[in-house]
Design an enzyme around this catalytic site. Structure first.
Site, PDB file in Angstrom:
ATOM      1  CE  LYS A  50     -12.375 -21.242 -17.318  1.00  0.00           C
ATOM      2  NZ  LYS A  50     -12.138 -20.277 -16.257  1.00  0.00           N
ATOM      3  CB  SER A 304     -13.218 -13.530 -14.763  1.00  0.00           C
ATOM      4  OG  SER A 304     -12.697 -13.688 -13.457  1.00  0.00           O
TER       5      SER A 304
HETATM    6  C1  LIG Z   1     -11.189 -19.735 -15.636  1.00  0.00           C
HETATM    7  C2  LIG Z   1     -11.320 -18.478 -14.899  1.00  0.00           C
HETATM    8  C3  LIG Z   1     -10.309 -17.489 -14.907  1.00  0.00           C
HETATM    9  C4  LIG Z   1      -8.987 -17.669 -15.617  1.00  0.00           C
HETATM   10  O1  LIG Z   1      -9.087 -17.924 -17.002  1.00  0.00           O
HETATM   11  P1  LIG Z   1      -7.879 -18.617 -17.760  1.00  0.00           P
HETATM   12  O2  LIG Z   1      -8.290 -18.653 -19.175  1.00  0.00           O
HETATM   13  O3  LIG Z   1      -7.710 -19.997 -17.175  1.00  0.00           O
HETATM   14  O4  LIG Z   1      -6.660 -17.791 -17.518  1.00  0.00           O
HETATM   15  C5  LIG Z   1     -10.539 -16.318 -14.216  1.00  0.00           C
HETATM   16  N1  LIG Z   1     -11.669 -16.121 -13.514  1.00  0.00           N
HETATM   17  C6  LIG Z   1     -12.663 -17.024 -13.471  1.00  0.00           C
HETATM   18  C7  LIG Z   1     -13.875 -16.716 -12.689  1.00  0.00           C
HETATM   19  C8  LIG Z   1     -12.515 -18.245 -14.155  1.00  0.00           C
HETATM   20  O5  LIG Z   1     -13.496 -19.155 -14.088  1.00  0.00           O
END
Ligand SMILES: *Cc1c(COP(=O)(O)O)cnc(C)c1O
Length: 359
Positions: A50, A304
């Site tokens: 993020k 992510s």
């Molecule tokens: C925000 C987030 C997502 C999803 O991202 P989007 O852009 O909202 O689709 C996935 N995994 C983690 C750990 C996140 O913080």
């Protein structure tokens, strides 16, 4: 999409974000008979990607906007990205969090220099309050996903992937919440390497992009499961929907148990502990390999994020066995009469029982 490619190539995310490793998952690759790689976005300074989108947005504000400060509503990773980026640039950051937010997350945002405002008992209330404060004090709102600069910031991951793996890639699996990460990666990858499949992955209980694509426009889900809190988004964005509908090849949905099994896979290969949303893409990858839908060539999953509370891990460990289909959980009713339990025991035969509750 050309506009997005330009925004991605000129992005300044590396002022605060890292180029993360693309690691081969040796154990899982051997087990699945496919080359599986994991993009380690959990290794960013705030333990999630993020920071990319937040910084790409905030770094492009004018001097006048910077002087006003930024605001966001988030109980999660976006809040930390905004707080870190703003403090690096010497900008005030206000973060509105629901009053129910765990103190560990409030503390993390404060340590990064964010000014936390606790408001309301849910995300919708917090967002409403953030909009009000922005209106009143002139703060610039930094949206977690539905903003071209945020999308382009996340899209820098796509650029890194193509550089880090110049060879054949069959598919890239991306977790989908509001759709910013998937839109950014797809915009870059599909522009340069349209043969690579880009596949969105959602939890069955929070499949807002799948519902939007089925309806032809973003729709609000009645209920959203919170297990993978990083992707628990009721309604996807307009811009993220527009890009994802055009560019994603497929959307896979998985169960919470499959996510737990993927958390275990990541631990087994990397000794890293992913948060549920972080392991979501790998769960989708595994699903497609198992059903024979995965294409040939290397398969890449985005990890992510890693922001998980330690006390959730016992739940994850327990469910992982079920996600592996190595263990199953049954609830049965047996007649209240002598011999019933023995009859039940005969039924499960040689299968071992790890836990038994009777009431
Ligand atoms: C925000 C987030 C997502 C999803 O991202 P989007 O852009 O909202 O689709 C996935 N995994 C983690 C750990 C996140 O913080």
């Amino acid at each position: 999409m050309q506009d997005y490619v330009r925004r991605i190539l000129t992005s300044s995310v590396y002022e605060v974000a890292e180029q993360t490793p693309l690691d081969t998952m040796n154990l899982l690759s051997a087990r699945l008979g496919a080359k599986v790689l994991l993009k380690r976005e959990d290794m960013q300074p705030v333990f999630s990607f993020k920071i990319r989108g937040a910084h790409n947005r905030i770094a492009q504000l004018s001097e006048a906007e910077r002087a006003r400060g930024v605001i966001c509503a988030s109980a999660g990773n976006h809040a930390q990205g905004v707080a870190l980026s703003a403090s690096r640039l010497g900008i005030r950051a206000i973060v509105v969090m629901p009053t129910t937010t765990p103190t560990i997350k409030v503390g993390a945002v404060r340590r990064l220099g964010g000014e936390v405002v606790l408001f309301g008992d849910g995300f919708d209330a917090a967002r409403g309050h953030a909009a009000e404060l922005a209106e009143k004090h002139g703060y610039v709102v930094v949206h977690p996903f539905d903003d071209p600069d945020v999308i382009a910031g996340q899209g820098t991951i796509g650029m890194e992937l193509l550089r880090q793996h110049p060879g054949e890639i069959g598919a890239i699996y991306v977790p989908v919440g509001g759709g910013g990460l998937a839109a950014g990666i797809a915009a870059f990858v599909k522009f340069l390497r349209p043969e690579i499949r880009v596949i969105g992955v959602e939890p069955e209980e929070a499949a807002s992009m799948k519902a939007a694509i089925a309806a032809g426009h973003p729709v609000a889900l009645d209920q959203v499961g919170l297990f993978a809190d990083g992707v628990a988004v009721r309604q996807v964005g307009d811009e993220t929907f527009r890009i994802c509908r055009e560019l994603l090849d497929d959307i896979v949905t998985v169960t919470a148990d499959e996510i737990c099994a993927a958390i275990k896979d990541i631990f087994d290969d990397m000794r890293a502990i992913a948060e549920p949303a972080g392991a979501l893409a790998l769960a989708g990858l595994r699903r497609q390999v198992e059903t024979g839908e995965a294409p040939k060539g290397a398969l890449i999953a985005i990890n992510s994020g890693d922001n998980v509370n330690f006390d959730r891990l016992s739940y994850v460990a327990e469910r992982a066995e079920i996600g592996e289909r190595a263990e199953a959980l049954f609830s049965v009713e047996i007649p209240e009469q002598p011999g019933s339990h023995r009859a039940f025991s005969r039924m499960h035969g040689q299968r071992s029982i790890t836990e038994f509750n009777y009431r």
